[in-house]
Write a protein that holds these residues in place. Structure first.
Motif, mmCIF file in Angstrom:
data_model
loop_
_atom_site.group_PDB
_atom_site.id
_atom_site.type_symbol
_atom_site.label_atom_id
_atom_site.label_comp_id
_atom_site.label_asym_id
_atom_site.label_seq_id
_atom_site.Cartn_x
_atom_site.Cartn_y
_atom_site.Cartn_z
ATOM 1 N N PHE A 57 11.228 -4.050 13.115
ATOM 2 C CA PHE A 57 12.040 -3.503 12.023
ATOM 3 C C PHE A 57 13.253 -2.728 12.545
ATOM 4 O O PHE A 57 14.219 -2.548 11.819
ATOM 5 C CB PHE A 57 11.219 -2.544 11.158
ATOM 6 C CG PHE A 57 10.173 -3.182 10.293
ATOM 7 C CD1 PHE A 57 10.043 -4.558 10.180
ATOM 8 C CD2 PHE A 57 9.295 -2.386 9.575
ATOM 9 C CE1 PHE A 57 9.063 -5.134 9.376
ATOM 10 C CE2 PHE A 57 8.317 -2.944 8.761
ATOM 11 C CZ PHE A 57 8.209 -4.317 8.661
ATOM 12 N N ARG A 58 13.190 -2.246 13.760
ATOM 13 C CA ARG A 58 14.188 -1.292 14.260
ATOM 14 C C ARG A 58 15.608 -1.823 14.262
ATOM 15 O O ARG A 58 16.533 -1.141 13.799
ATOM 16 C CB ARG A 58 13.808 -0.829 15.664
ATOM 17 C CG ARG A 58 12.547 -0.019 15.690
ATOM 18 C CD ARG A 58 12.164 0.354 17.100
ATOM 19 N NE ARG A 58 10.780 0.801 17.148
ATOM 20 C CZ ARG A 58 10.120 1.028 18.259
ATOM 21 N NH1 ARG A 58 10.705 0.865 19.431
ATOM 22 N NH2 ARG A 58 8.867 1.424 18.201
ATOM 23 N N ILE B 94 12.139 2.639 2.097
ATOM 24 C CA ILE B 94 13.184 2.747 3.106
ATOM 25 C C ILE B 94 14.123 1.562 2.959
ATOM 26 O O ILE B 94 13.682 0.412 2.874
ATOM 27 C CB ILE B 94 12.583 2.808 4.520
ATOM 28 C CG1 ILE B 94 11.758 4.093 4.639
ATOM 29 C CG2 ILE B 94 13.674 2.738 5.582
ATOM 30 C CD1 ILE B 94 11.079 4.286 5.952
ATOM 31 N N TYR B 95 15.431 1.862 2.923
ATOM 32 C CA TYR B 95 16.458 0.845 2.748
ATOM 33 C C TYR B 95 17.488 0.929 3.869
ATOM 34 O O TYR B 95 17.840 2.026 4.304
ATOM 35 C CB TYR B 95 17.213 1.060 1.427
ATOM 36 C CG TYR B 95 16.360 0.910 0.200
ATOM 37 C CD1 TYR B 95 16.150 -0.338 -0.372
ATOM 38 C CD2 TYR B 95 15.770 2.017 -0.405
ATOM 39 C CE1 TYR B 95 15.371 -0.478 -1.514
ATOM 40 C CE2 TYR B 95 14.991 1.880 -1.548
ATOM 41 C CZ TYR B 95 14.796 0.630 -2.089
ATOM 42 O OH TYR B 95 14.022 0.494 -3.220
ATOM 43 N N ARG C 102 13.189 -4.099 1.654
ATOM 44 C CA ARG C 102 12.877 -2.693 1.907
ATOM 45 C C ARG C 102 11.595 -2.597 2.723
ATOM 46 O O ARG C 102 10.836 -3.541 2.857
ATOM 47 C CB ARG C 102 12.747 -1.901 0.607
ATOM 48 C CG ARG C 102 11.478 -2.169 -0.157
ATOM 49 C CD ARG C 102 11.286 -1.184 -1.321
ATOM 50 N NE ARG C 102 10.091 -1.548 -2.032
ATOM 51 C CZ ARG C 102 10.059 -2.314 -3.116
ATOM 52 N NH1 ARG C 102 11.184 -2.768 -3.620
ATOM 53 N NH2 ARG C 102 8.904 -2.600 -3.687
ATOM 54 N N ILE C 103 11.372 -1.404 3.216
ATOM 55 C CA ILE C 103 10.154 -1.057 3.939
ATOM 56 C C ILE C 103 9.450 0.003 3.103
ATOM 57 O O ILE C 103 10.098 0.850 2.486
ATOM 58 C CB ILE C 103 10.500 -0.498 5.336
ATOM 59 C CG1 ILE C 103 11.189 -1.577 6.181
ATOM 60 C CG2 ILE C 103 9.269 0.042 6.038
ATOM 61 C CD1 ILE C 103 11.847 -1.031 7.431
ATOM 62 N N GLU C 104 8.126 -0.043 3.085
ATOM 63 C CA GLU C 104 7.358 0.978 2.395
ATOM 64 C C GLU C 104 6.413 1.653 3.385
ATOM 65 O O GLU C 104 5.866 0.996 4.260
ATOM 66 C CB GLU C 104 6.537 0.372 1.251
ATOM 67 C CG GLU C 104 7.382 -0.225 0.152
ATOM 68 C CD GLU C 104 6.585 -0.825 -0.987
ATOM 69 O OE1 GLU C 104 7.220 -1.311 -1.931
ATOM 70 O OE2 GLU C 104 5.331 -0.806 -0.954
ATOM 71 N N TYR D 6 0.341 3.093 6.745
ATOM 72 C CA TYR D 6 0.737 1.701 6.901
ATOM 73 C C TYR D 6 2.220 1.622 6.620
ATOM 74 O O TYR D 6 2.718 2.216 5.657
ATOM 75 C CB TYR D 6 -0.012 0.784 5.929
ATOM 76 C CG TYR D 6 -1.360 0.364 6.419
ATOM 77 C CD1 TYR D 6 -1.506 -0.747 7.244
ATOM 78 C CD2 TYR D 6 -2.501 1.072 6.064
ATOM 79 C CE1 TYR D 6 -2.756 -1.138 7.697
ATOM 80 C CE2 TYR D 6 -3.751 0.686 6.513
ATOM 81 C CZ TYR D 6 -3.872 -0.419 7.331
ATOM 82 O OH TYR D 6 -5.109 -0.803 7.782
ATOM 83 N N ILE D 7 2.917 0.894 7.458
ATOM 84 C CA ILE D 7 4.322 0.596 7.251
ATOM 85 C C ILE D 7 4.377 -0.896 6.954
ATOM 86 O O ILE D 7 3.925 -1.706 7.772
ATOM 87 C CB ILE D 7 5.159 0.951 8.493
ATOM 88 C CG1 ILE D 7 5.028 2.454 8.782
ATOM 89 C CG2 ILE D 7 6.612 0.538 8.294
ATOM 90 C CD1 ILE D 7 5.705 2.908 10.061
ATOM 91 N N ILE D 8 4.866 -1.235 5.753
ATOM 92 C CA ILE D 8 4.864 -2.636 5.353
ATOM 93 C C ILE D 8 6.278 -3.103 5.027
ATOM 94 O O ILE D 8 7.108 -2.335 4.537
ATOM 95 C CB ILE D 8 3.917 -2.895 4.158
ATOM 96 C CG1 ILE D 8 4.372 -2.164 2.904
ATOM 97 C CG2 ILE D 8 2.492 -2.492 4.513
ATOM 98 C CD1 ILE D 8 3.637 -2.602 1.651
#
Length: 144
Positions: free
Chosen positions: A22-23, A42-43, A112-114, A105-107
């Motif tokens: 994701f980075r 997260i956007y 977007r990321i949650e 958990y990062i999904i």
């Protein structure tokens, strides 16, 4: 596009390692805000600007719900960066809102990321997985 589910621990300073895949897509600066179901959304900077424009077009002068949503969404938001170790320092107000404790958990959810509390994600995933066919059938007529 963000996809996948990753389990991490939050350290004593409120930092969490971000999934390496994701980075790069996140870029240097990105935005975190209150999400639905007591999560953190997260956007990327680009997606944030698109979303801000869409929210700005809501009928805020005539709809109390639109004003309330905009206030809560933007007041809870923070610009963020990852540190050199690829960690996100989650703002205190967002940690409290999402009731994040030790494990999260990062999904990835497409654009977007949650970030979810571990127990909440596992309960949601278990409950909704059993309804996956029903959910799919209800959405089949939507234009995607």
């Amino acid at each position: 596009m963000f996809t996948g589910e990753f389990k991490y621990s939050i350290d004593s300073k409120g930092r969490v390692v971000f999934p390496p895949r994701f980075r790069e897509e996140l870029g240097t600066t990105f935005y975190a805000t209150k999400g639905m179901e007591n999560t953190i959304f997260i956007y990327t900077n680009n997606e944030w600007e698109i979303l801000a424009e869409k929210i700005g077009r809501l009928k805020q002068l005539s709809m109390k719900e639109a004003r309330s949503f905009a206030r809560l969404f933007f007041a809870g938001a923070s610009p963020c960066e990852l540190d050199k170790q690829g960690r996100l320092s989650i703002p205190q107000n967002l940690r409290q809102y999402a009731q994040l404790d030790k494990e999260v958990y990062i999904i990835g959810v497409a654009k977007r990321i949650e970030i979810w509390d571990k127990e909440k994600w596992e309960a949601f995933n278990e409950d909704e997985s059993s309804n996956y066919d029903s959910i799919t059938e209800k959405l089949q007529d939507l234009e995607i």
